[in-house]
Design an enzyme around this catalytic site. Structure first.
Site, PDB file in Angstrom:
ATOM      1  N   SER A 124      41.185  50.337  33.528  1.00  0.00           N
ATOM      2  CA  SER A 124      39.987  50.044  32.754  1.00  0.00           C
ATOM      3  C   SER A 124      39.637  51.214  31.818  1.00  0.00           C
ATOM      4  CB  SER A 124      38.846  49.688  33.710  1.00  0.00           C
ATOM      5  OG  SER A 124      37.791  49.036  33.028  1.00  0.00           O
TER       6      SER A 124
ATOM      7  N   ASP B 116      40.440  38.211  33.711  1.00  0.00           N
ATOM      8  CA  ASP B 116      39.597  39.410  33.701  1.00  0.00           C
ATOM      9  C   ASP B 116      38.336  39.145  32.886  1.00  0.00           C
ATOM     10  OD1 ASP B 116      38.482  41.983  33.480  1.00  0.00           O
ATOM     11  OD2 ASP B 116      40.456  42.936  33.497  1.00  0.00           O
TER      12      ASP B 116
ATOM     13  N   HIS C 204      39.720  41.579  37.275  1.00  0.00           N
ATOM     14  CA  HIS C 204      39.601  43.002  36.959  1.00  0.00           C
ATOM     15  C   HIS C 204      39.939  43.847  38.183  1.00  0.00           C
ATOM     16  CE1 HIS C 204      38.375  46.095  34.177  1.00  0.00           C
ATOM     17  NE2 HIS C 204      37.575  46.635  35.063  1.00  0.00           N
TER      18      HIS C 204
END
Length: 251
Positions: free
Chosen positions: A134, A192, A219
Site C-alpha cells: 500500500s 481491493d 487489500h
C-alpha cells in the site's frame, strides 16, 4: 532504528551493520533478504502479524525484515490502543492525514521516510530487494526510481509492490518522469476497495518490463498457492535454486 526480522528462525533479531551492495544472495548461497515497508496506519509489528502466510510461503527462499515508518499517525488508528506501538505513516497528504488519491499541495514527511529506509538498508543489510504494501509500496517505488538513477542509498536489485499506487502530489511527480529500470513484481487485488486495481496497474506502467500478478482478493498481501508460485518464480531470477548456474531471466 529497530527492525523486525520475520523470516526463517529466530523472530526478532538485530542485524549487523553493513554497506555491502545488494544482490549478494546468489554468490553467497543464502536466502534473499527483503526490507519490508508496511502500509499506512500500520507498523513493523502489525505488518508481521498480517504476513504470516507470506513468510511461510517464502521460507528458505527469502527473509523479510520490517521497519516502522518514522511518523506516528495522529489520533491512532485500526485496532489501536497500544501506546507503545502507534500506527505510523510514510508521508501525509494533509495535516496528519493521508488519502492515496489526494492531489496534495503540500505533502509532508517523505524525505524523512526515504532517509529512514536508507538508514535501515545500511544498518540492517545487506538487502537484495524491497517489499512494500500500500503506502509502503508507493514509497518503495520511489526508492526504486532513485536507485535506477544511481542513488547509492538504495542498493537493491528488485522490488515486490503489493497494492501500490502513484502519488498524486505534484511535488512527487519527478519520481515518475522516466521509466524506472528496476525489476518489479506488482501484486494487484481485483476486489481491493482501498487501492483500486487500476491504481496499482498505473504504477506498474511506470516500470520497465514489470511483472503483474492479479488476485481476486482485496487489500492484503495474498499468499495462496497461485501467488506463492508467482513470488518464487520472480525471486528465482535473483536467487536460483541449487543446481542452476545462472538465474532464469537474468538481467
Amino acid at each position: 532504528m529497530s527492525a523486525l526480522c520475520f523470516g526463517g528462525k529466530g523472530g526478532l533479531g538485530r542485524k549487523r551493520r553493513s554497506r555491502l551492495p545488494a544482490a549478494g544472495a546468489m554468490a553467497e548461497g543464502r536466502p534473499l533478504r527483503l526490507l519490508a515497508l508496511h502500509g499506512y496506519r500500520q507498523s513493523e509489528r502489525r505488518f508481521r502479524q498480517r504476513t504470516g502466510a507470506l513468510r511461510k510461503a517464502l521460507r528458505g527462499r527469502a527473509e523479510l525484515v520490517a521497519v516502522s515508518a518514522p511518523h506516528p499517525v495522529p489520533g491512532g488508528g485500526e485496532d489501536d490502543d497500544d501506546g507503545d506501538d502507534p500506527p505510523r505513516g510514510w508521508w501525509f497528504s494533509g495535516p496528519g492525514t493521508f488519502e492515496a488519491g489526494e492531489v496534495a499541495a503540500a505533502p509532508a514527511g517523505l524525505e524523512e521516510s526515504l532517509s529512514a529506509v536508507a538508514a535501515a538498508l545500511a544498518e540492517h543489510g545487506p538487502f537484495d530487494g524491497l517489499l512494500g504494501f500500500s503506502q509502503g509500496a508507493a514509497l518503495a517505488a520511489m526508492a526504486c526510481a532513485l536507485r535506477a538513477r544511481g542513488d547509492p542509498r538504495f542498493p537493491v536489485a528488485f522490488a515486490i509492490l503489493v497494492a501500490g499506487f502513484v502519488s498524486r502530489a505534484p511535488a512527487h511527480g519527478h519520481f515518475y518522469r522516466e521509466p524506472i529500470a528496476l525489476p518489479t513484481l506488482h501484486v494487484v487485488g481485483d476486489a481491493d476497495a482501498v487501492i483500486a486495481a487500476p491504481l496499482s496497474r498505473e504504477l506498474a506502467q511506470h516500470f520497465v518490463e514489470p511483472v503483474v500478478l492479479t488476485h481476486p482478493g482485496g487489500h492484503f498481501v495474498p499468499a495462496a498457492a497461485p501467488q506463492k508460485k508467482a513470488y518464487l518464480d520472480f525471486l528465482d531470477r535473483f536467487c536460483p535454486r541449487r543446481g542452476q548456474t545462472e538465474p532464469p531471466g537474468a538481467i
